[in-house]
Design a protein around this motif. Structure first.
Motif, short mmCIF file in Angstrom:
data_model
loop_
_atom_site.label_atom_id
_atom_site.label_comp_id
_atom_site.label_asym_id
_atom_site.label_seq_id
_atom_site.Cartn_x
_atom_site.Cartn_y
_atom_site.Cartn_z
N ALA A 53 17.94 -3.48 -11.18
CA ALA A 53 18.84 -3.19 -12.13
C ALA A 53 18.41 -1.80 -12.59
N ASN A 54 19.51 -1.10 -12.67
CA ASN A 54 19.39 0.45 -13.34
C ASN A 54 19.55 0.37 -14.79
N GLU A 55 20.94 0.01 -14.88
CA GLU A 55 21.71 -0.14 -16.26
C GLU A 55 21.30 -1.28 -17.08
N ASP A 67 0.67 -1.31 -0.17
CA ASP A 67 0.05 -0.04 0.06
C ASP A 67 0.86 1.33 0.08
N ASP A 68 2.03 1.13 0.23
CA ASP A 68 3.00 2.41 0.44
C ASP A 68 3.34 2.57 -1.16
N ILE A 69 3.16 1.83 -2.20
CA ILE A 69 3.67 1.97 -3.28
C ILE A 69 2.46 2.49 -4.15
N GLY A 70 2.50 3.79 -5.09
CA GLY A 70 1.55 4.17 -5.67
C GLY A 70 1.87 3.55 -7.06
N GLY A 71 0.66 2.95 -7.68
CA GLY A 71 0.67 2.35 -9.12
C GLY A 71 1.55 1.10 -9.12
N ASN A 95 9.55 11.47 -11.50
CA ASN A 95 9.47 10.02 -11.15
C ASN A 95 8.84 9.78 -9.63
N GLY A 96 8.75 8.63 -8.99
CA GLY A 96 8.26 8.71 -7.70
C GLY A 96 8.78 9.26 -6.63
N ALA A 97 10.39 9.36 -6.91
CA ALA A 97 11.19 10.18 -5.66
C ALA A 97 10.89 11.42 -5.98
N GLU A 98 10.84 12.02 -6.94
CA GLU A 98 10.51 13.42 -7.30
C GLU A 98 9.36 13.80 -6.76
N ILE A 122 13.66 2.85 -14.42
CA ILE A 122 14.06 4.07 -14.48
C ILE A 122 14.12 4.34 -12.91
N SER A 123 15.36 4.99 -12.70
CA SER A 123 15.86 5.57 -11.28
C SER A 123 14.79 6.32 -10.51
N GLY A 124 14.37 5.78 -9.29
CA GLY A 124 13.57 6.61 -8.56
C GLY A 124 12.14 6.22 -8.96
N CYS A 125 11.86 5.20 -9.37
CA CYS A 125 10.38 4.76 -9.82
C CYS A 125 9.81 3.76 -8.68
N GLY A 126 10.52 3.20 -7.90
CA GLY A 126 10.12 2.28 -6.89
C GLY A 126 10.58 0.86 -7.05
N LYS A 127 11.68 0.79 -7.69
CA LYS A 127 12.01 -0.61 -7.98
C LYS A 127 12.37 -1.19 -6.30
N SER A 128 13.56 -0.40 -5.52
CA SER A 128 13.86 -0.78 -4.43
C SER A 128 12.77 -1.05 -3.42
N MET A 129 11.73 -0.18 -3.61
CA MET A 129 10.39 -0.04 -2.48
C MET A 129 9.54 -1.39 -2.96
N ALA A 130 9.43 -1.77 -4.14
CA ALA A 130 8.88 -3.03 -4.65
C ALA A 130 9.38 -4.38 -3.81
N ASP A 185 -1.71 8.80 -7.64
CA ASP A 185 -1.79 7.57 -6.38
C ASP A 185 -0.38 7.92 -5.32
N ILE A 186 0.65 8.21 -6.13
CA ILE A 186 1.94 8.49 -5.30
C ILE A 186 1.89 9.73 -4.48
N LEU A 187 1.29 10.63 -5.11
CA LEU A 187 1.06 11.68 -4.20
C LEU A 187 0.35 11.73 -3.11
N VAL A 237 -0.38 8.84 -1.54
CA VAL A 237 0.62 7.91 -0.59
C VAL A 237 1.47 8.80 0.19
N HIS A 238 2.19 9.80 -0.23
CA HIS A 238 3.04 10.43 0.41
C HIS A 238 2.43 11.77 1.30
N LEU A 239 1.18 12.03 0.84
CA LEU A 239 0.45 13.11 1.68
C LEU A 239 -0.03 12.26 2.93
N ASP A 277 20.60 -5.36 -4.82
CA ASP A 277 20.08 -4.41 -5.23
C ASP A 277 21.23 -3.79 -6.38
N GLU A 278 20.66 -3.24 -7.42
CA GLU A 278 21.59 -2.78 -8.45
C GLU A 278 22.82 -3.98 -8.82
N ILE A 279 22.10 -4.84 -9.35
CA ILE A 279 22.80 -6.09 -9.49
C ILE A 279 23.96 -5.99 -10.52
N1 LIG Z 1 5.87 4.08 -6.90
C1 LIG Z 1 5.94 4.83 -5.65
N2 LIG Z 1 4.87 4.92 -4.81
C2 LIG Z 1 5.54 5.56 -3.86
N3 LIG Z 1 6.74 6.30 -3.49
C3 LIG Z 1 7.48 6.16 -4.48
C4 LIG Z 1 7.30 5.15 -5.72
N4 LIG Z 1 8.44 5.23 -6.59
C5 LIG Z 1 9.25 5.90 -5.91
N5 LIG Z 1 8.80 6.38 -4.50
C6 LIG Z 1 9.57 7.28 -3.63
O1 LIG Z 1 11.13 7.40 -4.10
C7 LIG Z 1 11.84 6.85 -3.29
C8 LIG Z 1 13.01 6.17 -4.21
O2 LIG Z 1 12.38 4.81 -4.49
P1 LIG Z 1 13.18 3.62 -4.75
O3 LIG Z 1 14.41 3.62 -4.31
O4 LIG Z 1 12.29 2.47 -4.69
O5 LIG Z 1 13.47 3.75 -6.48
P2 LIG Z 1 14.58 2.98 -7.38
O6 LIG Z 1 13.66 2.83 -8.63
O7 LIG Z 1 14.99 1.73 -6.56
O8 LIG Z 1 15.45 4.02 -7.57
P3 LIG Z 1 17.06 3.74 -7.78
O9 LIG Z 1 17.10 3.22 -9.25
O10 LIG Z 1 17.84 5.30 -7.89
O11 LIG Z 1 17.58 2.80 -6.71
C9 LIG Z 1 11.19 5.99 -2.13
O12 LIG Z 1 11.82 6.07 -1.09
C10 LIG Z 1 9.66 6.67 -2.26
O13 LIG Z 1 9.75 7.59 -1.53
#
Ligand SMILES: Nc1ncnc2c1ncn2[C@@H]1O[C@H](COP(=O)(O)OP(=O)(O)OP(=O)(O)O)[C@@H](O)[C@H]1O
Ligand SMILES: [Mg+2]
Length: 577
Positions: A454-456, A316-320, A516-519, A355-363, A486-488, A490-492, A413-415
């Motif tokens: 993985a990013n690259e 539920d912490d992940i939007g999308g 991206n999600g991080a932004e 793509i970086s910052g879109c929630g891979k590590s979160m997932a 959804d991401i907005l 979740v963060h609110l 992470d980032e294999i």
């Molecule tokens: N889908 C999402 N839903 C909610 N928050 C998100 C989402 N994607 C990213 N974020 C926010 O962005 C932060 C970074 O996400 P995350 O570390 O999962 O990205 P990543 O894809 O692993 O990036 P990187 O490639 O830079 O490692 C999270 O801690 C979270 O706050």
């Protein structure tokens, strides 16, 4: 009481234990026996004269033994995966003895536990108990319960005594590697190898990492002592709890969870952790399980290879990322016994690229909490830093811990950072490590779900992407408009602003293409700061102001993002809906 110590106490009470009846090993004769065809000449060197058929009927081993399959560390791993557990270890040793493996190296940190296992093996593997003999430079050769054999402290003298000992016995030499600089010791060890493979005597060596003289690399068989099983941990817990007078253990159905939580610890570590949890208590309940996890986290961290990650992120912490979530939902029950009985294989792993910052590590973190399995992170850089001796050994150790903890999620992470960008010696090491890892992934039987990110992605070696490795490769794209909404939201909510309807998130999500999600997370955080600074609740205006302060990375990297998407188009399925 578990098997090993039951045996130990049984043997202590056993009159044969004091003076094992004489057991002579069969005389060596030329001829073809059924064992001969299985021998691997390349591994064992020149095959010894095989026993005549008549000899095999008088084989002192208690049962029929197929030959072991392993001869290289890689082969060894696959055998141990199929047969994880102390019973399998015992079976494996019996096979090795039956096939007259003269020198056996057991890789383990747990010398004492290994000695108990060998002692017990000596009592049972043959039709009559045989002696288990230990050697150390301080004590010399010691037959159980007898005075050490005089003048055997020097390794050469001790090896000579092994050579001339007339009876079948298992010998365990402690720390022999300290004497490998002496060419005479190495020579004598080779003599021992040649002589012992014509007998049922065997010499055991051990250590946390593989240390054998180069000259013997092909001759010595290597196996791992598996980590303690739940049964053995149960025994340790009972022993610790039993030693604390007046302690009431009120764990009920949680007891299993406690033991499962202790998997992956050595016997000594488990004893230390249990003692710490129980000491000074009158009663203990389920709350000690969390404390045990903390203890274990500390212990595993001390070893420095793996990290325990607490379950902080839920789906539920992940939007999308709905496709990815659906995939996880569908496989929720796949690790259960019912699924196994039904004939389902548990999933092997998932590669999340994108793509970086879109929630891979979160997932990945959400997988473990959703499936309710512990999450351990493997940092490939620590493997190369060879914290457990050599990089190979460090990887094996990491896998060993993960398998002992299974079912669990192993997060890498980032294999790609571990697999690319090296050259020369580094490249060949990376290739070796990588192929060991792939072999393990392909063959693993334990429920260790590998979740890699993985990013690259265009730099990932094709072998990693081949079918049979990961069950699925997901590509995480920049969030769509509804995902941004959804991401907005979740963060609110995370910042105690639970009602998204108070804001015009529709319009903000439309204006944040390329974020991206991080932004988006940053946008909400910045808005919160702006509001806090003025001592009021956050408003739509704050969100807009925050938005204007952020330049999304995707805007400056549009070419690279296009490339990544092109790559993913044919190789991965979309995590986003
Ligand atoms: N889908 C999402 N839903 C909610 N928050 C998100 C989402 N994607 C990213 N974020 C926010 O962005 C932060 C970074 O996400 P995350 O570390 O999962 O990205 P990543 O894809 O692993 O990036 P990187 O490639 O830079 O490692 C999270 O801690 C979270 O706050
Ligand atoms: Mg990440």
């Amino acid at each position: 009481m578990g098997r090993l110590s039951r045996d130990a106490s049984r043997r202590a009470a056993d009159p044969h234990r004091q003076r094992p009846p004489p057991v002579s090993y069969p005389s060596v004769q030329r001829g073809r026996g059924p064992l001969r065809g299985h021998r691997r000449g390349a591994h064992l060197g020149t095959p010894p004269p095989a026993p005549a058929a008549a000899d095999l009927t008088s084989c002192p081993l208690a049962c029929e033994h197929p030959l072991p399959q392993q001869c290289s560390p890689l082969a060894r791993k696959s055998v141990m995966q199929k047969n994880a557990g102390t019973q399998a270890f015992d079976d494996e040793l019996r096979k090795l003895l039956a096939s007259r493996h003269a020198i056996i190296y057991v890789q383990t940190y747990e010398e004492e536990r290994l000695e108990r296992a060998l002692d017990s093996l000596a009592a049972r593997a043959f039709s009559q108990p045989i002696p288990f003999v230990t050697w150390s430079v301080t004590e010399g050769l010691c037959f159980a319960d007898e005075e050490p054999l005089p003048n055997t402290n020097e390794p050469l003298a001790a090896l000579d005594a092994v050579l001339t000992h007339p009876k079948t016995a298992l010998f365990f030499f402690r720390d022999l590697h300290r004497h490998y600089e002496d060419p005479q010791v190495v020579r004598r060890l080779r003599d021992v190898y040649r002589a012992l493979r014509r007998s049922y005597k065997a010499l055991f060596l051990s250590g946390p990492e593989l240390r054998i003289p180069r000259e013997l690399e092909k001759e010595v068989i290597v196996i791992d002592l598996p980590m303690p099983t739940m049964e053995e941990l149960d025994e340790v817990f009972q022993e610790v709890a039993g030693g604390m007078k007046g302690l009431a253990v009120e764990l009920g159905e949680h007891y299993d969870k406690l033991l499962r939580g202790s998997l992956g610890l050595t016997e000594d570590e488990a004893r230390g952790a249990f003692t710490k949890l129980l000491v000074g208590k009158r009663s203990v309940g389920p709350s000690i399980i969390d404390r045990l996890y903390e203890e274990k986290r500390q212990i595993v961290r001390k070893e420095g290879i793996l990290d325990f990650i607490p379950p902080r992120i839920s789906l539920d912490d992940i939007g999308g990322l709905e496709n990815l979530k659906d995939w996880l939902r569908q496989r929720l029950g796949f690790f259960t016994r019912e699924a196994k009985d039904f004939g389902l294989e548990p999933p092997k792993g998932l590669l999340v690229t994108g793509i970086s910052g879109c929630g891979k590590s979160m997932a990945v973190q959400a997988i473990s909490s959703y499936w309710q399995m512990p999450l351990i992170r493997l940092d490939m850089n620590r493997i190369y830093a060879a914290l457990a001796g050599t990089p190979e050994r460090t990887l094996e150790r990491a896998i060993q811990i993960a398998e002992a903890i299974a079912p669990c999620v192993l997060w890498i992470d980032e294999i790609e950072t571990a697999l690319v960008g090296t050259d020369g010696e580094g490249a060949s090491l990376a290739t070796r490590i990588f192929s060991s890892f792939l072999t393990w992934m392909q063959e693993k039987q334990q429920m260790v779900f590998v979740a890699a990110t993985a990013n690259e992605i265009d730099q990932l070696p094709p072998e990693l992407l081949r079918k049979g490795r990961f069950d699925q490769i997901f590509f995480v794209d920049l969030p769509t408009q509804s995902e941004r909404y959804d991401i907005l939201a979740v963060h609110l909510a995370k910042h105690n602003v639970p009602n998204p309807d108070d804001f015009d998130l529709l319009s903000i999500s439309k204006s944040t293409t390329n974020f991206n999600g991080a932004e988006l997370a940053e946008l909400v955080k910045t808005a919160m700061y702006l509001a806090f600074d003025q001592g009021r609740a956050v408003t739509n205006k704050d969100l807009y102001r925050a938005m204007s302060q952020i330049v999304p990375l995707a805007t400056t990297m549009s070419e690279r993002i296009k490339e990544i998407k092109r790559w993913a188009d044919t190789r991965a399925i979309k995590a986003n809906d």
